[in-house]
Design a protein around this motif. Structure first.
Motif, mmCIF file in Angstrom:
data_model
loop_
_atom_site.group_PDB
_atom_site.id
_atom_site.type_symbol
_atom_site.label_atom_id
_atom_site.label_comp_id
_atom_site.label_asym_id
_atom_site.label_seq_id
_atom_site.Cartn_x
_atom_site.Cartn_y
_atom_site.Cartn_z
ATOM 1 N N MET A 55 0.830 -1.204 0.000
ATOM 2 C CA MET A 55 0.000 0.000 0.000
ATOM 3 C C MET A 55 0.865 1.256 0.000
ATOM 4 S SD MET A 55 -3.128 -1.199 2.513
ATOM 5 C CE MET A 55 -3.497 0.463 2.958
ATOM 6 N N ILE A 56 1.933 1.241 0.756
ATOM 7 C CA ILE A 56 2.845 2.391 0.810
ATOM 8 C C ILE A 56 3.501 2.587 -0.550
ATOM 9 C CG2 ILE A 56 5.008 3.241 1.792
ATOM 10 C CD1 ILE A 56 4.126 1.754 4.416
ATOM 11 N N ARG A 57 3.966 1.507 -1.138
ATOM 12 C CA ARG A 57 4.620 1.598 -2.454
ATOM 13 C C ARG A 57 3.638 2.108 -3.511
ATOM 14 N NH1 ARG A 57 9.547 -1.137 -3.146
ATOM 15 N NH2 ARG A 57 9.030 -1.489 -5.335
ATOM 16 N N ALA A 58 2.412 1.623 -3.473
ATOM 17 C CA ALA A 58 1.408 2.058 -4.443
ATOM 18 C C ALA A 58 1.081 3.533 -4.246
ATOM 19 C CB ALA A 58 0.149 1.205 -4.319
ATOM 20 N N ALA A 59 0.984 3.981 -3.001
ATOM 21 C CA ALA A 59 0.682 5.382 -2.713
ATOM 22 C C ALA A 59 1.807 6.290 -3.183
ATOM 23 C CB ALA A 59 0.434 5.571 -1.220
ATOM 24 N N GLU A 60 3.019 5.790 -3.204
ATOM 25 C CA GLU A 60 4.175 6.567 -3.657
ATOM 26 C C GLU A 60 4.361 6.474 -5.160
ATOM 27 O OE1 GLU A 60 7.361 4.844 -1.405
ATOM 28 O OE2 GLU A 60 6.946 6.073 0.361
ATOM 29 N N GLY A 61 3.502 5.695 -5.818
ATOM 30 C CA GLY A 61 3.622 5.529 -7.260
ATOM 31 C C GLY A 61 4.754 4.610 -7.665
#
Length: 79
Positions: A62-68
């Motif tokens: 989720m963190i990686r996805a939020a950071e693109g």
């Protein structure tokens, strides 16, 4: 003293308890009924640890996805 419920344990507590179960079973001097109870607790501890790891992996995704950033994990065994 009663044992802490597995569901209330942190990952680290569950791993330590699982190691204690494995050590006790490997000694081979535990009566059969106690061995079965230990095995059941060990199974619950293993499942709890696996779920805690999955939850951590999901949070990282989720963190990686939020950071693109690219998502997807590679199992450590495959490295």
């Amino acid at each position: 003293m009663t044992e802490k419920p597995v569901a209330d344990m942190t990952f680290e507590e569950a791993m330590a308890a699982l190691e204690a179960v494995v050590t006790a079973l490997e000694k081979g001097d535990v009566p059969l009924d106690a061995s079965i109870a230990l095995y059941e607790r060990g199974s619950a501890l293993k499942a709890h640890c696996a779920q805690k790891l999955k939850d951590a992996e999901d949070k990282v995704e989720m963190i990686r996805a939020a950071e693109g950033r690219a998502t997807g994990t590679v199992p450590a065994e495959g490295l």
